[in-house]
Design a protein around this motif. Structure first.
Motif, PDB file in Angstrom:
ATOM      1  N   HIS A 280       0.736  -1.149   0.159  1.00 52.37           N
ATOM      2  CA  HIS A 280      -0.096   0.126  -0.023  1.00 52.37           C
ATOM      3  C   HIS A 280       1.030   1.334   0.076  1.00 52.37           C
ATOM      4  CE1 HIS A 280      -2.592   2.891   2.137  1.00 52.37           C
ATOM      5  NE2 HIS A 280      -3.331   2.874   1.008  1.00 52.37           N
ATOM      6  N   GLN A 281       1.816   1.145   0.822  1.00 57.16           N
ATOM      7  CA  GLN A 281       2.741   2.240   0.734  1.00 57.16           C
ATOM      8  C   GLN A 281       3.350   2.779  -0.737  1.00 57.16           C
ATOM      9  OE1 GLN A 281       3.291   4.527   3.258  1.00 57.16           O
ATOM     10  NE2 GLN A 281       4.232   5.764   1.716  1.00 57.16           N
ATOM     11  N   LEU A 282       3.819   1.499  -1.320  1.00 56.32           N
ATOM     12  CA  LEU A 282       4.471   1.480  -2.682  1.00 56.32           C
ATOM     13  C   LEU A 282       3.356   2.253  -3.568  1.00 56.32           C
ATOM     14  CD1 LEU A 282       6.355  -1.860  -2.915  1.00 56.32           C
ATOM     15  CD2 LEU A 282       7.172   0.548  -2.873  1.00 56.32           C
ATOM     16  N   VAL A 283       2.166   1.568  -3.580  1.00 57.95           N
ATOM     17  CA  VAL A 283       0.914   2.379  -4.277  1.00 57.95           C
ATOM     18  C   VAL A 283       0.908   3.932  -4.098  1.00 57.95           C
ATOM     19  CG1 VAL A 283      -1.539   2.356  -4.713  1.00 57.95           C
ATOM     20  CG2 VAL A 283      -0.336   0.296  -4.461  1.00 57.95           C
ATOM     21  N   LEU A 284       0.927   4.164  -2.772  1.00 51.39           N
ATOM     22  CA  LEU A 284       0.933   5.647  -2.681  1.00 51.39           C
ATOM     23  C   LEU A 284       2.295   6.688  -3.173  1.00 51.39           C
ATOM     24  CD1 LEU A 284      -0.555   5.528   1.102  1.00 51.39           C
ATOM     25  CD2 LEU A 284      -1.806   5.786  -0.944  1.00 51.39           C
ATOM     26  N   THR A 285       3.224   5.915  -3.058  1.00 52.43           N
ATOM     27  CA  THR A 285       4.388   6.443  -3.319  1.00 52.43           C
ATOM     28  C   THR A 285       4.410   6.739  -5.045  1.00 52.43           C
ATOM     29  OG1 THR A 285       5.756   5.740  -1.886  1.00 52.43           O
ATOM     30  CG2 THR A 285       6.940   6.517  -3.509  1.00 52.43           C
ATOM     31  N   ARG A 286       3.801   5.577  -5.858  1.00 56.12           N
ATOM     32  CA  ARG A 286       3.666   5.610  -7.333  1.00 56.12           C
ATOM     33  C   ARG A 286       2.606   6.709  -7.724  1.00 56.12           C
ATOM     34  NH1 ARG A 286       7.584   3.452  -5.999  1.00 56.12           N
ATOM     35  NH2 ARG A 286       8.451   1.463  -6.891  1.00 56.12           N
ATOM     36  N   LEU A 287       1.716   6.625  -7.006  1.00 52.91           N
ATOM     37  CA  LEU A 287       0.513   7.809  -7.301  1.00 52.91           C
ATOM     38  C   LEU A 287       1.000   9.101  -7.029  1.00 52.91           C
ATOM     39  CD1 LEU A 287      -2.630   6.188  -5.613  1.00 52.91           C
ATOM     40  CD2 LEU A 287      -2.138   6.364  -7.972  1.00 52.91           C
ATOM     41  N   GLU A 288       1.915   9.433  -6.047  1.00 54.29           N
ATOM     42  CA  GLU A 288       2.208  10.705  -6.001  1.00 54.29           C
ATOM     43  C   GLU A 288       3.367  10.912  -7.158  1.00 54.29           C
ATOM     44  OE1 GLU A 288       5.163  13.166  -2.499  1.00 54.29           O
ATOM     45  OE2 GLU A 288       4.206  11.187  -2.104  1.00 54.29           O
ATOM     46  N   GLU A 289       3.835  10.050  -7.563  1.00 50.22           N
ATOM     47  CA  GLU A 289       4.921  10.196  -8.554  1.00 50.22           C
ATOM     48  C   GLU A 289       4.205  10.756  -9.962  1.00 50.22           C
ATOM     49  OE1 GLU A 289       7.155   6.840  -8.442  1.00 50.22           O
ATOM     50  OE2 GLU A 289       8.553   7.350  -7.040  1.00 50.22           O
ATOM     51  N   LEU A 290       3.003  10.155  -9.944  1.00 50.39           N
ATOM     52  CA  LEU A 290       2.488  10.499 -11.138  1.00 50.39           C
ATOM     53  C   LEU A 290       1.807  12.047 -11.541  1.00 50.39           C
ATOM     54  CD1 LEU A 290      -0.467   7.533 -11.451  1.00 50.39           C
ATOM     55  CD2 LEU A 290       1.639   8.061 -12.832  1.00 50.39           C
ATOM     56  N   ARG A 291       1.749  12.702 -10.310  1.00 49.83           N
ATOM     57  CA  ARG A 291       1.448  14.248 -10.485  1.00 49.83           C
ATOM     58  C   ARG A 291       0.231  14.249 -11.484  1.00 49.83           C
ATOM     59  NH1 ARG A 291       6.773  17.111 -12.083  1.00 49.83           N
ATOM     60  NH2 ARG A 291       6.864  15.407 -13.457  1.00 49.83           N
ATOM     61  N   GLU A 292      -0.776  13.819 -10.911  1.00 46.95           N
ATOM     62  CA  GLU A 292      -2.050  13.832 -11.679  1.00 46.95           C
ATOM     63  C   GLU A 292      -2.757  15.342 -11.625  1.00 46.95           C
ATOM     64  OE1 GLU A 292      -4.279   9.906 -11.555  1.00 46.95           O
ATOM     65  OE2 GLU A 292      -3.550  10.506  -9.502  1.00 46.95           O
ATOM     66  N   ASP A 293      -3.261  15.526 -13.031  1.00 48.80           N
ATOM     67  CA  ASP A 293      -4.270  16.546 -12.991  1.00 48.80           C
ATOM     68  C   ASP A 293      -5.644  16.054 -13.243  1.00 48.80           C
ATOM     69  OD1 ASP A 293      -2.483  18.476 -12.564  1.00 48.80           O
ATOM     70  OD2 ASP A 293      -2.124  19.009 -14.778  1.00 48.80           O
ATOM     71  N   GLU A 294      -6.763  16.564 -12.902  1.00 44.59           N
ATOM     72  CA  GLU A 294      -7.932  15.826 -12.700  1.00 44.59           C
ATOM     73  C   GLU A 294      -8.507  16.076 -14.313  1.00 44.59           C
ATOM     74  OE1 GLU A 294     -12.517  16.453 -11.051  1.00 44.59           O
ATOM     75  OE2 GLU A 294     -10.866  17.468 -10.215  1.00 44.59           O
TER      76      GLU A 294
END
Length: 435
Positions: A280-294
């Motif tokens: 789960h921590q890895l998923v959160l890290t990868r999501l942060e690296e995406l730098r998403e825009d809506e």
């Protein structure tokens, strides 16, 4: 000019430590590619078989095969790129079809270029399996939701524009008719290396998401048993608090049974729960690296996973913490029961000692009484012997007053016997004290 080599005592693992950072390099993808990613749970025996299976793929393709297994293996054959990554409990395969194509998305995939029948012989339990279609963005694809939705069989889309709008990512996080998941990456301005990193993060997010959820069925399975044990423990604790009369042996047997079940659950689930937390921590890290825009009308990947994945992970963490709490409560209750038993034993021992002390006092009084009788009895027998001796002396011709002599001998003998008995008594008392 060649740099001079300094003679130092280097750690033997130093090269491996450097290589670890480069063991899983990011891929470089062209603007159009079809990627299939499969993650397979494996044992050590299956891993050896999988490596032989990978060698057989090279033979089918007429290419040289690797002789030794490595953490990350990648090779490109014409329009097919093969990547195999070995993790702690699963092995990930990435197949990339690099051939130009004019077909609709997902009509051709990364596994389409594999030899027929090879993938079906792959050993292990598949956890993650999904396709990623990578293509340049067009105004038609960018602005028409129906164009995108029809490639996902009408399912609700989740998507965003990562890397500050440099691409668009769409997916459903559901299984489609081919039992694979689907993602679509529409590239706007990304370079090949940036595109490879984006696709790699997507694969890791989906794989780690599924791996983190493996603990949820375990948590749901053991929760009813935990509820039952919690109720039993609460009943026992309340009975102890109310100072009720209990069958200590039966209660200790129940506590032992509860403790054994808890340890069995912990042995079965500790690794899985710990792995869930790490994934789960890895998923959160990868999501942060995406730098998403809506993207208008769609949940972002981060919003979707935070809303759906985090509660499941928190459930697993809560069950893990509850196991630890129950274990500690059982230990404390067992300590209270043992203290209660020890106090009961001490009380019984105190009563037994008091009873023994009373009996000792009675025995001592009886002993003194017996000693008095024994003095009289011994004196009686000694006086009898003395009378026989006096009679013998008198009959031998020595004239004396036998009655007077016998009367004088009786108190003297009685006193002498009493002193001897007391001396023997004190002697044994001194011996007992020394011991």
């Amino acid at each position: 000019m060649t740099a001079k080599t300094v003679a130092l005592d280097f750690h033997p693992l130093r090269p491996d430590l450097y290589q670890e950072l480069h063991s899983r390099p990011f891929q470089v993808l062209p603007p159009q590619a079809r990627v299939s990613h499969i993650a397979v749970l494996t044992t050590s025996e299956q891993r050896k078989s999988q490596f032989k299976h990978l060698q057989s793929l090279h033979r089918m393709l007429g290419q040289p095969w690797p002789e030794e297994e490595v953490t990350c293996y990648e090779q490109t054959f014409d329009n097919l790129r093969i990547r195999r990554e070995v993790h702690l409990e699963f092995t990930a395969y990435t197949f990339t079809n690099l051939a130009p194509s004019d077909v609709e998305p997902f009509e051709e995939t990364g596994i389409s270029a594999l030899p027929h029948g090879w993938l079906a012989q792959l050993e292990g339990v598949v956890v993650a399996a999904f396709h990623i279609d990578v293509s340049p963005s067009t105004e038609h694809a960018r602005n028409e939701p129906a164009f995108m939705r029809r490639h996902f069989e009408g399912m609700r889309l989740v998507g965003s524009s990562p890397q500050e709008g440099a691409a668009r990512v769409l997916g459903t996080f559901q299984l489609h008719s081919d039992s694979f998941g689907r993602f679509m990456v529409l590239n706007y301005t990304m370079s090949d290396s940036q595109l490879g990193r984006l696709v790699q993060r997507l694969m890791e997010i989906e794989t780690y998401r599924l791996m983190s959820l493996l603990a949820l069925p375990v948590a749901r399975e053991i929760t009813p048993a935990l509820n039952d044990m919690d109720q039993q423990l609460a009943t026992i604790t309340q009975a102890l608090a109310d100072n009720e009369t209990l069958d200590e042996q039966t209660i200790l047997a129940k506590l032992t049974n509860i403790a054994a079940k808890i340890e069995a659950f912990r042995a079965h689930s500790t690794f899985r729960f710990s792995a869930t937390k790490a994934y789960h921590q890895l998923v959160l890290t990868r999501l942060e690296e995406l730098r998403e825009d809506e993207v208008s009308g769609h949940l972002t990947i981060g919003e979707f996973l935070t809303r759906r994945l985090t509660p499941a992970v928190k459930t697993c963490e809560a069950v893990s913490e509850r196991l630890e709490d129950l274990s500690k409560r059982v230990d404390r209750t067992s300590d209270m029961m043992r203290t209660r038993v020890e106090l009961a034993i001490q009380s019984q021992n105190q009563q037994l000692l008091s009873s023994m002390d009373r009996r000792s006092q009675i025995q001592l009084m009886m002993q003194h009484t017996v000693e008095g009788f024994s003095v009289v009895a011994i004196t009686y027998y000694l006086i009898g012997l003395l009378k026989l001796a006096l009679d013998s002396i008198y009959e031998a011709g020595i004239i004396f007053n036998k009655t007077l002599a016998l009367g004088i001998a009786i108190p003297a003998t009685l006193a002498l016997v009493y002193l001897v008995v007391r001396l023997v008594h004190h002697h044994f008392m001194r011996m007992a004290k020394r011991q």
